[in-house]
Design an enzyme around this catalytic site. Sequence first.
Site, short mmCIF file in Angstrom:
data_model
loop_
_atom_site.label_atom_id
_atom_site.label_comp_id
_atom_site.label_asym_id
_atom_site.label_seq_id
_atom_site.Cartn_x
_atom_site.Cartn_y
_atom_site.Cartn_z
N CYS A 56 14.32 10.75 5.93
CA CYS A 56 14.31 10.50 7.38
C CYS A 56 15.70 10.77 7.93
CB CYS A 56 13.97 9.07 7.74
SG CYS A 56 12.71 8.35 6.76
N LYS A 105 0.88 -1.18 0.00
CA LYS A 105 0.00 0.00 0.00
C LYS A 105 0.92 1.23 0.00
CE LYS A 105 -1.81 3.03 2.14
NZ LYS A 105 -1.62 4.47 1.85
N GLU A 137 10.87 17.23 13.65
CA GLU A 137 11.24 16.90 12.27
C GLU A 137 10.56 17.90 11.33
OE1 GLU A 137 9.89 13.10 10.48
OE2 GLU A 137 11.99 12.90 9.87
N GLU A 194 9.26 2.48 11.06
CA GLU A 194 10.41 3.32 10.73
C GLU A 194 9.85 4.73 10.58
OE1 GLU A 194 13.58 2.29 10.64
OE2 GLU A 194 13.83 4.45 10.48
C1 UN1 Z 1 14.81 7.62 4.16
O1 UN1 Z 1 15.22 8.74 4.38
O2 UN1 Z 1 13.63 7.33 4.38
O3 UN1 Z 1 20.68 6.80 3.84
C2 UN1 Z 1 15.66 6.57 3.60
C3 UN1 Z 1 19.88 7.33 3.08
C4 UN1 Z 1 19.15 6.49 2.05
C5 UN1 Z 1 17.87 6.00 2.60
C6 UN1 Z 1 17.02 7.06 3.22
N1 UN1 Z 1 19.99 5.39 1.66
O4 UN1 Z 1 19.63 8.53 3.13
#
Ligand code: UN1
Length: 494
Positions: A283, A174, A384, A249
């Site tokens: 992230c 999804k 964030e 996550e």
């Molecule tokens: C994410 O930000 O959700 O290390 C993943 C990194 C990438 C993955 C990011 N290989 O920024």
Amino acid sequence: MENPIHNFIAGKWIPARSGKTFETRNPATGHLVAQCADSNEEDMNDAVAAARDAFESWHRLPAPRRGELLFRVAERLFHDKETLAKALTSEMGKVLMEGRGDIQEAIDMAYYMGGEGRRQFGHVAPSELPNKSGYAIREPLGVVGLITPWNFPMAIPSWKSFPALIMGNTVVLKPSPDTPYTAALFVKTLEEAGIPPGVVNLVTGSAPELGATLVKHPDVALISFTGSKATGGKVAVDAATHYKRVALEMGGKNAIIVMEDADLELAVEGILWSAFGTTGQRCTACSRLIVHAAVKEHMVSMLLDRMAKLRVGDGLDSSIDIGPLINNTQLERVHELVQVGVQEGAQLRTGGHPLTEGHYAAGYFFAPTLFDNVTPTMRIATEEIFGPVLSVLEINSLDEAIKVNNSVEYGLSSSLYTQDINRAQHAMRELRSGIVYINAGTIGSEVHLPFGGIKNTGNGHREAGQAALDTFSEWKSIYVDYSGQLQRAQIDTN
Ligand code: UN1
């Protein structure tokens, strides 16, 4: 793919039962990318039923055969890399160089997990009793539900599906309503590589509650979710109510620490890449620069210099460094937090506003932003932002830097620039995050090491690396007693 884009259920592309569709648009230009199936609970039930039916034969297929399929997926992704990257950039907005990186991460994961078809090692252990053996093997969970975000619209579905598939699970995907088209291209690639019907199913939709129907479905054994802390919390509650495993996550508030002995030119490169790459929408993005007082002024002026040269625009244009934000909600959120920063007394050195004139008018563009004199408790230093906003915090020692780094609720990625190996070793131990970089920015994880964070970033699971196999499997311990008599563990100790 032909418009409209349908769901993929039991090996067939079929419209939502309601016949409804929703639009996905390019965040740089506003152009229509695709009409996609706007699904509801019935469509989700169909997809889960297809995945459940396919599970029996899929998990009995020898794992090396499943691995070969993943190698074929890798080859197709590699073959179509440029086309896929352009489509991804058109839908998600990241610059094309990064669009290619997103596809490459999926290719890497397909090869890595394909190799696990011939590994996924268990344990063989001695028994405490004579003529008895013990070992532990991995088994699949069944149907797994994958809820994926828009910021890595190809890489993250691959991080979740490939370990799931190699372990013998079947999948219902999804994707975010902001990037359903890229998800469909991903699934199309799997179909073309020969994934059997029902093994991977795609259900797209715009309704916020669509994901919850997957989480609550009794035939789904595990939910793997990447997204915001707020939604992740709801997923966790729903999953707990239904006694199912959930891998979350969520956010980050990642920092780069620059000490006075660092190679400052190198640090500037890492900061720009980590803070403004993907328009800050990772992230792992760096949103705090924790810098030693002795070099702060110099760092800030070098950053301002370089930021003035960053070109914001349509990611398909090769002269552009920074693409748009994903949608208007994100644009408003970033803008609002910037205004909070000003009200809290941080010094806005550059940017701080949406870009709306001329060719910017059709998209969700925001000027690269730098705040100076930020203190650790300000909202811009703790929440964030997920946008191109960097906050500078001054410190006077490594211990203070580590304390500031660790003071946030998240713990995904931390970075330290120093030339001093003792400082580096100390920080490697003390930085409270799932990922630590030395003399590199906060982004750039590789697929064969665990990815994930501590504290409110996650709930103890990891993606990628060997750790991903744990998320998508159960351990089974097997004892074989060939002594021909009753032997009692913990009792027959002599
Ligand atoms: C994410 O930000 O959700 O290390 C993943 C990194 C990438 C993955 C990011 N290989 O920024």
